[in-house]
Scaffold this motif. Sequence first.
Motif, PDB file in Angstrom:
ATOM      1  N   MET A   1       0.847  -1.193   0.000  1.00  0.00           N
ATOM      2  CA  MET A   1       0.000   0.000   0.000  1.00  0.00           C
ATOM      3  C   MET A   1       0.882   1.242   0.000  1.00  0.00           C
ATOM      4  N   LEU A 208     -14.922   3.304   4.629  1.00  0.00           N
ATOM      5  CA  LEU A 208     -14.427   2.633   3.420  1.00  0.00           C
ATOM      6  C   LEU A 208     -15.162   1.315   3.194  1.00  0.00           C
ATOM      7  N   LEU A 212     -16.893   0.296  -0.256  1.00  0.00           N
ATOM      8  CA  LEU A 212     -16.486  -0.898  -0.994  1.00  0.00           C
ATOM      9  C   LEU A 212     -17.680  -1.794  -1.294  1.00  0.00           C
ATOM     10  N   ILE A 233      -7.883   1.052  -5.763  1.00  0.00           N
ATOM     11  CA  ILE A 233      -8.587   1.779  -4.714  1.00  0.00           C
ATOM     12  C   ILE A 233      -7.654   2.799  -4.075  1.00  0.00           C
ATOM     13  N   THR A 234      -8.029   4.064  -4.168  1.00  0.00           N
ATOM     14  CA  THR A 234      -7.328   5.142  -3.477  1.00  0.00           C
ATOM     15  C   THR A 234      -8.269   5.705  -2.426  1.00  0.00           C
ATOM     16  N   TRP A 235      -7.796   5.825  -1.199  1.00  0.00           N
ATOM     17  CA  TRP A 235      -8.647   6.259  -0.094  1.00  0.00           C
ATOM     18  C   TRP A 235      -7.949   7.356   0.700  1.00  0.00           C
ATOM     19  N   TYR A 249      -6.561  -0.350   6.669  1.00  0.00           N
ATOM     20  CA  TYR A 249      -6.759  -0.002   5.267  1.00  0.00           C
ATOM     21  C   TYR A 249      -6.009  -0.966   4.352  1.00  0.00           C
ATOM     22  N   VAL A 254      -6.631  -1.444   0.120  1.00  0.00           N
ATOM     23  CA  VAL A 254      -6.347  -0.111  -0.418  1.00  0.00           C
ATOM     24  C   VAL A 254      -4.997  -0.128  -1.126  1.00  0.00           C
ATOM     25  N   ASP A 255      -4.950   0.415  -2.334  1.00  0.00           N
ATOM     26  CA  ASP A 255      -3.702   0.515  -3.087  1.00  0.00           C
ATOM     27  C   ASP A 255      -2.919   1.765  -2.716  1.00  0.00           C
ATOM     28  N   ARG A 256      -3.659   2.876  -2.547  1.00  0.00           N
ATOM     29  CA  ARG A 256      -3.027   4.142  -2.178  1.00  0.00           C
ATOM     30  C   ARG A 256      -3.803   4.745  -1.017  1.00  0.00           C
ATOM     31  N   LEU A 257      -3.107   5.000   0.070  1.00  0.00           N
ATOM     32  CA  LEU A 257      -3.695   5.673   1.225  1.00  0.00           C
ATOM     33  C   LEU A 257      -3.199   7.109   1.217  1.00  0.00           C
TER      34      LEU A 257
END
Length: 286
Positions: A1, A208, A212, A233-235, A249, A254-257
């Motif tokens: 992440m 989230l 989702l 998923i970017t959150w 997360y 989540v790929d990008r936090l």
Amino acid sequence: MELGVNGLNAKAAIGPRATARLARLAEELGYRSWWAGEHVVLPSPRTPESPMAPTDPIVDPLVHLAYVAAVTTTIRLGTAVVILPQRNPVVLAKQAASLDVLSGGRLTLGVGAGYLEPEMTAVGVPMAGRGRRTDEYIDAMRALWTEEAPAYHGTFVSFAKVDAHPRPGGETVRAIPIVIGGHSPAAFRRAVLRGDGWFGNGDSPADLRRHLAGLAEAARLAARPPRLGRLEITWMQLGPLSAGQMEQYAELGVDRLVVYPLPLEDPDDVARFLERHAISRLLDHE
């Protein structure tokens, strides 16, 4: 992440020295993406749905990201989000491709359909039909970026027998990644059908999880085109993050936090915020 940062083209630290200092610091600390939002104008006096006061400064995201591109080397540049119906898609496609080329292929274009009626009216775009307009604009921009003979014919945009260079990616022509912002069923459906990714925000991992579930329902009702691959998923959590929340997360996929330093105003405070969250990220993975 991966870890990213959003919001520093608004309110806090928008001058050239502060922007350069913080962007370079984020890159040095290991942040992988830098995001910028958009409001062309804001309701005055402020309305309940407006996220900012009318006198709060916010720099145009593409102009801001071009500056950030010039003072950094590796950090990814994203809009979170451009209010797409308010933009001319042919002009925006050119601007985005130009920024992608000048940044060495670092641009991700986050888009949304918009929700502030006074802003859209001032720009000359009706609220009605903004969703369909957003869908057409995405398709039209991808045509300009990737087709050998670009053409598109829709209700809100139509062109043929034109071309636009440079293309994103330089010699290896590709579409700029598009992420879809929003939490409505329409936004979830748009992310599934047209987005390389989805950008959401909220106060906690529980928020989230709810979103989702909305994305999963949209995917159940509409098949995702195979050419788009997996939906990233970017959150962004609105408020400080703990190491424990970061772990949650990550477990949610989540790929990008993305962290959000606002409403901090002082560049020193923002710098400390970035350092603290970068350290928490490292501690989380020791």
